[in-house]
Design an enzyme around this catalytic site. Structure first.
Site, mmCIF file in Angstrom:
data_model
loop_
_atom_site.group_PDB
_atom_site.id
_atom_site.type_symbol
_atom_site.label_atom_id
_atom_site.label_comp_id
_atom_site.label_asym_id
_atom_site.label_seq_id
_atom_site.Cartn_x
_atom_site.Cartn_y
_atom_site.Cartn_z
ATOM 1 N N HIS A 187 0.833 -1.199 0.000
ATOM 2 C CA HIS A 187 0.000 0.000 0.000
ATOM 3 C C HIS A 187 0.870 1.252 0.000
ATOM 4 O O HIS A 187 1.074 1.885 1.023
ATOM 5 C CB HIS A 187 -0.930 -0.006 1.214
ATOM 6 C CG HIS A 187 -1.713 -1.282 1.336
ATOM 7 N ND1 HIS A 187 -2.185 -1.777 2.529
ATOM 8 C CD2 HIS A 187 -2.092 -2.177 0.391
ATOM 9 C CE1 HIS A 187 -2.835 -2.912 2.311
ATOM 10 N NE2 HIS A 187 -2.783 -3.182 1.026
ATOM 11 N N LEU A 188 1.384 1.578 -1.182
ATOM 12 C CA LEU A 188 2.212 2.763 -1.356
ATOM 13 C C LEU A 188 1.315 3.880 -1.892
ATOM 14 O O LEU A 188 0.425 3.624 -2.706
ATOM 15 C CB LEU A 188 3.340 2.471 -2.337
ATOM 16 C CG LEU A 188 4.253 1.298 -1.946
ATOM 17 C CD1 LEU A 188 5.188 0.951 -3.085
ATOM 18 C CD2 LEU A 188 5.051 1.621 -0.708
#
Lengths: 595, 247
Positions: free
Chosen positions: A522-523
């Site tokens: 989850h960037l």
């Protein structure tokens, strides 16, 4: 000379969730759409065929569905004084590759967003005062509200076939005592499917959470609790908790993916074309850099090809969207020294902590090989701003959950702290604990900071000779403070289960970002949406402020990381953006918001 | 309920030809009763289509005899055969590792391998060596054997098990100095490969007879637990493999 293809109305870079949603929405509007995917063609057959797909070594360990770093990766450093080094092997995060993108290998946790997080800076300033936000923290508002996005959250859940329990629908309480989340914002409709069953681990978490005074709810999952047909006519079968979810193609047609939930409908559409093995090098712009004319890509044979189009959608993974903007000259690159520029700004992650609980072999059988990727029980008591941050001195919240997605023994054997890593003692502990343990996460929000950012690396190149993207990133005092607070609150749940041993995994003060151990994929950020072209790369419709026929959906648009998983908001924002293109942009192509 | 109930010509042929096998098994396992047990197991295995040869019959194609002796000796200590059941050697881990050495992975095909390299970077920056897994194993085994000769006057495989354990602990902690690569890096690759070979699907050459899965209670490729999701009880069925073998 590049070969020039016939012009399309729309070219889409990347065929994951955002590319598939845009392709569907824009072909519905009558436009011709070409989608270019850098990786190979992938689908349930043959990539998810039983029993070949039930293979931990090939899929999880050798990373079959993930990005091939030999072709393209990033470089990483902790601060501007260091030389960044390549992310040579996948570790901390696992971007996807091929048709379906990360949407094919994801788990399926399908949450919306806490409304407060969409206007995070305004909310903190209003409740706690301007001085509460530490120097160097560059959090911003998204520029769109939950109420505006609600219809798109609702439609995305119907496309995905999401299983869950509403708390309120149009203001009416429906979820009390049934697994609803009392902290959830109001909804216009129920989830399309009822919640899935809860694993033993999730049941233990649920009971312990009640015992310590928290408010457990069933995690909404894009894994089916029953058979389902979505609004596009795509069919799904019921999930059987096979445990091969995250990192795998679902052989049961139960985990939603672009391949399963959207592509079958697009295949009926003569105006849609999907080209796999098409690696986009850059977006082509007019000389004044005010308009995109299409993209240039390299095909499987290495031929350079130009695809002209009137509208360009960057639907690649978060950091690839940012890289394409930098390589193409779309928007002003961000400079951390001056704080000026926007592309690469506000790169943020997820602030994770994990507690494992080990039970005696006669106490509980948690059977962790049983699982579904999005399934579990969570609490939001400490998510977003659901508690008073005033006395604690940090920004951000965290849901806690048991999300038993299915573990397999090469990676999943985990022994109580103090056990040797090999030998007879390791072996005995593996035998005694493998089926008697559970894992819970504090899936913390992560804030953005002035010196966590993305730009192009001066040294390292990809297989096509183009500069790699460089991440400059490290954990900050706020992150450490928050994660310790969260772990203390979550530990109460673990202790209430009365396990034989627990193992707390939390970042110690001074810990640097570790690129090796998996955290999440989850960037966020780097091409953020907002209300001001001086502080954001995109307007509230995900349209480039600088090049009005370029739209950039994805978590790259998030000004900071959420407590929740990003996919729910990514999908809703993509539908929101597509609707703006259909209803406003096509009638009058130009900036949808005046700067 | 199994294939054992159906007799056919192929099975009869195999049963007859099997009388030749115990001689080989005897030589490597030493012990008549063991050899007898192995014969019975082999008969069962040979009834299943696609079953690969037993661990001790496998001829390595990547490793030299000296390297092969090291691999055998080392994995036998990392996951020993003991009162909890078979260990890495019985599971076919050496065969698994040898077979992996001939895959694109072992040539670093999906790692970013462009320089410049900074091999002394801090561990949180991840793998930064120029070596691919083939080189890590080849150079690491030689360095481990050289170290063993220096310290104890003979290669690792000829040490007694207590000395082998002590040596492995030195490699693990990075206390042994290897010239071509850090001992820690080699040990980590060896241990990871050993666990992979012990727990992978038997289709990859390891986890023979699903001994790894039986040890921990993992059901393998069953992949359908609808009726067991909510139940706090032991899952009652033994593992199956991708090829359809049943434990």
């Amino acid at each position: 000379m590049a070969k020039v293809m016939q012009k399309a109305d729309v070219v889409i870079v990347g065929f994951g969730w955002t590319g598939a949603i845009m392709a569907k929405e824009l072909t519905e509007a009558g436009l011709s759409v070409v989608a270019l995917e850098r990786g190979p063609m992938r689908d349930t057959y043959p990539d998810g065929s039983y029993p070949q797909v039930i293979d931990e070594l090939t899929y999880s360990i050798r990373r079959k569905l993930f990005a091939d770093t030999s072709k393209e990766t990033v470089t990483i450093r902790h601060n501007v004084s260091q030389t960044a080094l390549p992310y040579r092997q996948l570790g901390a995060f696992l971007p996807g590759d091929g048709v379906g993108g990360a949407g094919l290998h994801w788990s399926g946790v399908h949450l919306r967003v806490d409304p407060v997080e969409l206007r995070l800076r305004s909310h903190y300033e209003e409740r706690y005062g301007k001085n509460f936000i530490p120097d160097g923290m560059t959090i911003q508002d998204f520029g769109v509200t939950y109420e505006e996005l609600e219809p798109y959250f609702d439609f995305a859940e119907k496309v995905f076939g999401t299983s869950g329990q509403a708390w309120t629908v149009k203001g009416e309480l429906v979820g009390k005592g049934k697994g609803g989340n009392p902290f959830a914002p109001d909804r216009s409709d129920h989830f399309p499917l009822t919640p899935q069953k809860n694993t033993v681990s999730a049941q233990l978490f649920q009971k312990a959470a009640w015992d310590v005074g928290y408010h457990p709810y069933d995690l909404p999952s894009a894994n089916t609790s029953g058979p389902y047909t979505n609004p596009y006519g795509c069919q799904m079968g019921p999930c059987n908790f096979c445990g091969y979810c995250s990192g795998y193609v679902c052989y049961m047609y139960s985990k939603s993916s672009p391949n399963l939930n959207i592509l079958p409908a697009l295949r009926q559409e003569p105006k849609f074309e999907l080209r796999a093995d098409a690696h986009v090098l850059k977006v082509n712009l007019t000389d004044d850099k005010k308009l995109a004319t299409g993209v240039t890509y390299v095909d499987a044979q290495g031929n350079e090809i130009e695809q002209p189009a009137d509208i360009v959608i960057l639907g690649a993974f978060q950091f690839n969207n940012v890289r394409l903007m930098l390589l193409s000259g779309i928007g002003k690159p961000y400079d951390p020294k001056t704080g000026e520029g926007v592309v690469g700004k506000n790169f943020a992650y997820q602030n994770m902590a994990t507690i494992k609980a080990y039970f005696d072999k006669d106490q509980h059988f948690t059977n962790p090989f049983i699982g579904a990727g999005g399934n579990g029980v969570a609490v939001d008591d400490f998510n977003a701003d659901n508690f008073d941050h005033g006395p604690h001195g940090f920004v951000g919240g965290s849901p806690f959950w048991v999300n038993q997605a299915g573990t397999r023994p090469i990676a999943g054997v985990s022994n109580p702290p103090g056990t040797p890593n090999w030998g007879s003692q390791w072996k005995a502990a593996a035998a005694d604990y493998y089926n008697h343990q559970l894992s819970m996460d504090a899936h913390g929000a992560h804030q953005s900071y002035r010196d966590n950012y993305l730009d192009l690396d001066p040294t390292y190149k990809d297989a096509y000779g183009m500069p790699l993207l460089r991440m400059t990133f490290d954990w900050k005092e706020n992150d450490i403070k928050m994660t310790h607070f969260m772990v203390d609150k979550m530990k109460r749940i673990a202790e209430a289960m009365n396990p034989k041993a627990i193992n707390v995994q939390v970042k110690a003060p001074g810990t640097h970002f570790n690129t090796v151990s998996y955290q999440t994929t989850h960037l966020n950020g780097g091409a953020i949406m907002g209300t001001d072209p001086k502080t954001s790369a995109l307007n509230r419709y995900l349209q480039s402020w600088d090049v009005h026929n370029v739209f950039v959906p994805g978590a790259s648009a998030f000004p900071q990381g959420l407590g929740y998983n990003p996919t729910g908001l990514v999908a809703a924002l993509t539908y929101w953006s597509a609707r703006a293109i259909r209803e406003q942009y096509l009638k009058n192509p130009g900036p949808l918001v005046q700067a | 309920m199994s294939v054992d109930d159906t007799s056919n010509a192929r099975r009869d042929f195999l049963r007859k030809s099997l009388t030749l096998i115990p001689v080989v098994t005897l030589a490597t396992t030493g012990g008549a009763s063991l050899a007898l047990a192995e014969t019975k197991e082999r008969q069962r295995d040979e009834d299943k289509p696609g079953q690969s040869a037993r661990a001790d019959a496998y001829q390595p194609t990547f490793f030299t005899p000296e390297e092969w002796a090291f691999i055998h000796a080392a994995v036998a200590r990392l996951i020993p055969a003991d009162d909890r059941g078979p260990g890495a050697v019985e599971a076919g881990v050496p065969e698994y590792i040898d077979r992996q050495m001939n895959t694109p992975y072992a040539q670093g095909a999906n790692w970013y391998m462009q320089g410049p390299f900074q091999p002394d970077a801090p561990s949180e920056m991840g793998y930064q060596l120029k070596l691919n897994p083939q080189q890590v194993f080849r150079l690491g085994i030689k360095a481990a054997d050289d170290w063993s000769r220096q310290q104890h006057g003979k290669p690792f495989a000829e040490l007694d098990t207590a000395t082998q354990d002590a040596a492995l602990r030195q490699f693990e902690a990075g206390k042994a100095e290897f010239d071509p690569l850090p001992a820690k890096t080699f040990f980590a690759a060896l241990l990871q490969s050993t666990k992979e070979g012990f727990f992978c699907d038997p289709i990859h050459g390891g986890n023979k007879d699903m001994v790894g899965w039986k040890l921990v209670g993992f059901p393998g490729a069953r992949a359908d637990f609808m009726d067991w999701v909510e139940r706090d009880v032991a899952y009652p069925f033994p593992p199956v493999s991708i090829r359809g073998e049943r434990a």
